[in-house]
Design a protein around this motif. Sequence first.
Motif, PDB file in Angstrom:
ATOM      1  N   ASP A  16      30.593   8.272 -36.928  1.00  4.97           N
ATOM      2  CA  ASP A  16      31.113   7.262 -37.841  1.00  4.97           C
ATOM      3  C   ASP A  16      32.629   7.105 -37.764  1.00  4.97           C
ATOM      4  OD1 ASP A  16      28.584   6.704 -38.758  1.00  4.97           O
ATOM      5  OD2 ASP A  16      28.751   7.948 -40.559  1.00  4.97           O
ATOM      6  N   ASN A  17      33.346   8.178 -37.411  1.00  6.19           N
ATOM      7  CA  ASN A  17      34.813   8.104 -37.398  1.00  6.19           C
ATOM      8  C   ASN A  17      35.380   7.688 -36.046  1.00  6.19           C
ATOM      9  OD1 ASN A  17      34.123  10.698 -36.206  1.00  6.19           O
ATOM     10  ND2 ASN A  17      36.303  11.200 -36.367  1.00  6.19           N
ATOM     11  N   VAL A  18      34.518   7.408 -35.075  1.00  8.34           N
ATOM     12  CA  VAL A  18      34.980   6.996 -33.740  1.00  8.34           C
ATOM     13  C   VAL A  18      34.722   5.502 -33.562  1.00  8.34           C
ATOM     14  CG1 VAL A  18      34.736   7.281 -31.248  1.00  8.34           C
ATOM     15  CG2 VAL A  18      34.588   9.273 -32.756  1.00  8.34           C
ATOM     16  N   GLY A  19      35.793   4.756 -33.379  1.00  7.99           N
ATOM     17  CA  GLY A  19      35.680   3.319 -33.196  1.00  7.99           C
ATOM     18  C   GLY A  19      36.549   2.835 -32.061  1.00  7.99           C
ATOM     19  N   LEU A  20      36.708   1.526 -32.002  1.00 12.21           N
ATOM     20  CA  LEU A  20      37.468   0.905 -30.922  1.00 12.21           C
ATOM     21  C   LEU A  20      38.837   0.434 -31.390  1.00 12.21           C
ATOM     22  CD1 LEU A  20      34.825  -1.352 -29.107  1.00 12.21           C
ATOM     23  CD2 LEU A  20      35.828   0.799 -28.279  1.00 12.21           C
ATOM     24  N   ASN A  21      39.779   0.493 -30.467  1.00 17.79           N
ATOM     25  CA  ASN A  21      41.054  -0.200 -30.566  1.00 17.79           C
ATOM     26  C   ASN A  21      40.920  -1.408 -29.642  1.00 17.79           C
ATOM     27  OD1 ASN A  21      43.645  -1.166 -30.203  1.00 17.79           O
ATOM     28  ND2 ASN A  21      44.510   0.748 -29.452  1.00 17.79           N
ATOM     29  N   PRO A  22      40.572  -2.591 -30.190  1.00 16.86           N
ATOM     30  CA  PRO A  22      40.287  -3.763 -29.353  1.00 16.86           C
ATOM     31  C   PRO A  22      41.561  -4.429 -28.843  1.00 16.86           C
ATOM     32  CG  PRO A  22      40.056  -4.358 -31.643  1.00 16.86           C
ATOM     33  CD  PRO A  22      40.402  -2.884 -31.624  1.00 16.86           C
ATOM     34  N   ASP A  23      42.291  -3.690 -28.012  1.00 15.86           N
ATOM     35  CA  ASP A  23      43.564  -4.179 -27.483  1.00 15.86           C
ATOM     36  C   ASP A  23      43.270  -5.131 -26.329  1.00 15.86           C
ATOM     37  OD1 ASP A  23      46.114  -4.621 -26.590  1.00 15.86           O
ATOM     38  OD2 ASP A  23      46.699  -2.521 -26.517  1.00 15.86           O
ATOM     39  N   ILE A  24      42.809  -6.322 -26.681  1.00 14.53           N
ATOM     40  CA  ILE A  24      42.407  -7.310 -25.681  1.00 14.53           C
ATOM     41  C   ILE A  24      43.610  -7.795 -24.874  1.00 14.53           C
ATOM     42  CG2 ILE A  24      41.199  -9.496 -25.339  1.00 14.53           C
ATOM     43  CD1 ILE A  24      39.464  -7.218 -26.476  1.00 14.53           C
ATOM     44  N   GLY A  25      44.818  -7.637 -25.420  1.00 14.35           N
ATOM     45  CA  GLY A  25      46.009  -7.992 -24.653  1.00 14.35           C
ATOM     46  C   GLY A  25      46.085  -7.240 -23.338  1.00 14.35           C
TER      47      GLY A  25
ATOM     48  N   LEU B 137      45.948  -9.336 -17.165  1.00 18.49           N
ATOM     49  CA  LEU B 137      45.596  -9.004 -15.793  1.00 18.49           C
ATOM     50  C   LEU B 137      45.646 -10.228 -14.882  1.00 18.49           C
ATOM     51  CD1 LEU B 137      42.555  -6.634 -16.452  1.00 18.49           C
ATOM     52  CD2 LEU B 137      44.934  -5.993 -15.940  1.00 18.49           C
ATOM     53  N   HIS B 138      46.103 -10.016 -13.656  1.00 20.52           N
ATOM     54  CA  HIS B 138      46.172 -11.091 -12.670  1.00 20.52           C
ATOM     55  C   HIS B 138      44.872 -11.110 -11.863  1.00 20.52           C
ATOM     56  CE1 HIS B 138      50.837 -11.632 -12.651  1.00 20.52           C
ATOM     57  NE2 HIS B 138      50.335 -11.501 -13.863  1.00 20.52           N
ATOM     58  N   ARG B 139      43.790 -11.385 -12.585  1.00 20.20           N
ATOM     59  CA  ARG B 139      42.452 -11.431 -12.006  1.00 20.20           C
ATOM     60  C   ARG B 139      41.544 -12.145 -13.008  1.00 20.20           C
ATOM     61  NH1 ARG B 139      40.423  -5.163 -13.002  1.00 20.20           N
ATOM     62  NH2 ARG B 139      42.543  -4.556 -12.394  1.00 20.20           N
ATOM     63  N   PRO B 140      40.333 -12.482 -12.640  1.00 18.71           N
ATOM     64  CA  PRO B 140      39.417 -13.071 -13.621  1.00 18.71           C
ATOM     65  C   PRO B 140      39.160 -12.105 -14.778  1.00 18.71           C
ATOM     66  CG  PRO B 140      38.589 -13.392 -11.387  1.00 18.71           C
ATOM     67  CD  PRO B 140      39.743 -12.432 -11.287  1.00 18.71           C
ATOM     68  N   ILE B 141      39.033 -12.647 -15.992  1.00 20.00           N
ATOM     69  CA  ILE B 141      38.778 -11.826 -17.179  1.00 20.00           C
ATOM     70  C   ILE B 141      37.654 -12.444 -18.003  1.00 20.00           C
ATOM     71  CG2 ILE B 141      41.149 -10.957 -17.328  1.00 20.00           C
ATOM     72  CD1 ILE B 141      41.590 -13.005 -19.628  1.00 20.00           C
ATOM     73  N   GLU B 142      37.092 -11.643 -18.894  1.00 25.55           N
ATOM     74  CA  GLU B 142      36.134 -12.162 -19.860  1.00 25.55           C
ATOM     75  C   GLU B 142      36.848 -13.107 -20.826  1.00 25.55           C
ATOM     76  OE1 GLU B 142      33.264  -9.040 -21.498  1.00 25.55           O
ATOM     77  OE2 GLU B 142      34.955  -7.805 -20.818  1.00 25.55           O
ATOM     78  N   ASP B 143      36.091 -13.979 -21.462  1.00 23.58           N
ATOM     79  CA  ASP B 143      36.667 -14.857 -22.468  1.00 23.58           C
ATOM     80  C   ASP B 143      37.185 -14.021 -23.633  1.00 23.58           C
ATOM     81  OD1 ASP B 143      36.240 -16.514 -25.145  1.00 23.58           O
ATOM     82  OD2 ASP B 143      36.552 -17.953 -23.514  1.00 23.58           O
ATOM     83  N   TRP B 144      38.435 -14.242 -24.027  1.00 20.91           N
ATOM     84  CA  TRP B 144      39.048 -13.401 -25.057  1.00 20.91           C
ATOM     85  C   TRP B 144      38.341 -13.542 -26.400  1.00 20.91           C
ATOM     86  CZ3 TRP B 144      40.977 -16.003 -29.253  1.00 20.91           C
ATOM     87  CH2 TRP B 144      41.289 -17.349 -29.091  1.00 20.91           C
ATOM     88  N   ARG B 145      37.756 -14.705 -26.663  1.00 12.58           N
ATOM     89  CA  ARG B 145      37.024 -14.881 -27.924  1.00 12.58           C
ATOM     90  C   ARG B 145      35.777 -14.002 -27.942  1.00 12.58           C
ATOM     91  NH1 ARG B 145      38.275 -19.321 -25.417  1.00 12.58           N
ATOM     92  NH2 ARG B 145      39.711 -20.857 -26.257  1.00 12.58           N
TER      93      ARG B 145
ATOM     94  N   LEU C  39      52.470 -17.088 -30.056  1.00 12.69           N
ATOM     95  CA  LEU C  39      52.616 -18.043 -28.963  1.00 12.69           C
ATOM     96  C   LEU C  39      51.676 -17.799 -27.779  1.00 12.69           C
ATOM     97  CD1 LEU C  39      56.515 -18.403 -28.815  1.00 12.69           C
ATOM     98  CD2 LEU C  39      54.863 -19.933 -29.897  1.00 12.69           C
ATOM     99  N   GLY C  40      51.027 -16.647 -27.706  1.00 14.33           N
ATOM    100  CA  GLY C  40      50.234 -16.311 -26.532  1.00 14.33           C
ATOM    101  C   GLY C  40      48.850 -16.925 -26.512  1.00 14.33           C
ATOM    102  N   LEU C  41      48.080 -16.516 -25.524  1.00 12.90           N
ATOM    103  CA  LEU C  41      46.732 -17.061 -25.313  1.00 12.90           C
ATOM    104  C   LEU C  41      45.791 -16.724 -26.463  1.00 12.90           C
ATOM    105  CD1 LEU C  41      44.698 -18.449 -23.362  1.00 12.90           C
ATOM    106  CD2 LEU C  41      44.173 -16.156 -22.487  1.00 12.90           C
ATOM    107  N   ILE C  42      45.852 -15.491 -26.974  1.00 13.30           N
ATOM    108  CA  ILE C  42      44.958 -15.080 -28.056  1.00 13.30           C
ATOM    109  C   ILE C  42      45.371 -15.760 -29.355  1.00 13.30           C
ATOM    110  CG2 ILE C  42      44.137 -13.132 -29.435  1.00 13.30           C
ATOM    111  CD1 ILE C  42      44.745 -11.329 -26.992  1.00 13.30           C
ATOM    112  N   ASN C  43      44.432 -16.396 -30.013  1.00 14.21           N
ATOM    113  CA  ASN C  43      44.684 -17.004 -31.320  1.00 14.21           C
ATOM    114  C   ASN C  43      44.462 -15.935 -32.381  1.00 14.21           C
ATOM    115  OD1 ASN C  43      44.685 -18.365 -33.746  1.00 14.21           O
ATOM    116  ND2 ASN C  43      43.298 -19.989 -33.095  1.00 14.21           N
TER     117      ASN C  43
END
Length: 315
Positions: free
Chosen positions: A206-215, A220-228, A266-270
């Motif tokens: 229960d105390n282990v989760g994610l840091n969703p640092d999608i930035g 990355l200078h490659r194809p990526i998953e959709d940030w949404r 100002l970046g890609l992530i809303n």
Amino acid sequence: MNPTPNTTALNRDTWPIATCMHGFSPQLPDGTRLHDASAEVWDGVFRTISSLGFTAVEIADSHIRPADLEPTRRAELVQIAQSHGVAPISVHVQRQSVIQPGKGEQNLAYAHRAIDAAAEQGMSVFSTGLHQPFTEAQQRALWFWTAQGPVDPDDADTRALAVSRLRELGEHAASVGLQMSLEMYEDTYLGTADSAVRLVEEIGLDNVGLNPDIGNLVRLHRPIEDWREMHQKTLPYANYWHVKNYTRDEAADGSWFTSTPTSMELGLINYRAMVELALELGFSGPFLMEQYGGDSLGVCATNRTYLQSLLPPAR
């Protein structure tokens, strides 16, 4: 289910928002490491943090390693920070993967010491991941994410070892009252939304989760998953959140990609939409303002003001 504790009704004035330490050099002009610096030097660090309006900081072990400080120095660090109204709320152990070839067991032991040190210093989050030290190419690059780094193997046994060792750390963190958050990072078992979610579910604490640092992935200078889609999948598991943003451009035919650090707004992530989604899902963990390049601390302060405008006002 979101593993973040459902604490009090937080608002834009009370939500824990920390700054990173990227704006400070890990080494002084005379070659002394910030880790070994005098109390006067540390005082200057926290005075600067306070002057920018921050009341919380993440202690990154790239700069100061609480696990390797003497107890008196750990206490001194907290005392100096608190004298400026700043609370160290998390320790971030980075590039010391528990499955790093030849160093995994050593890194595991270090992580255990970091957990004990964080608890001793009154922190609330133990933050880590599976990223490894920079390659020579990454060290030479203007931006390290434009060069290829280490890659976790597509191997069931190695992944199982990662789950076992991270669960061991999570159990330790829980025993001393800490949340443990795993930072998303490319080419690791935390490098895609699906893999990161599956890893947390495999750990099963229960105390282990994610840091969703999608930035980390948007840049990355490659194809990526959709940030949404990445946020939609990972935010239900978030208990700590490194937030930063990048402009991103790419050719429709996939022949080139580019990115540059910028402000959250100002970046890609809303982030207006993503913070709203996170709150709807029950996120109540600390935010960490992170920025590479330029006046990192200044941008972190600007981002904090923007983020506060997205959080609920005091009633």
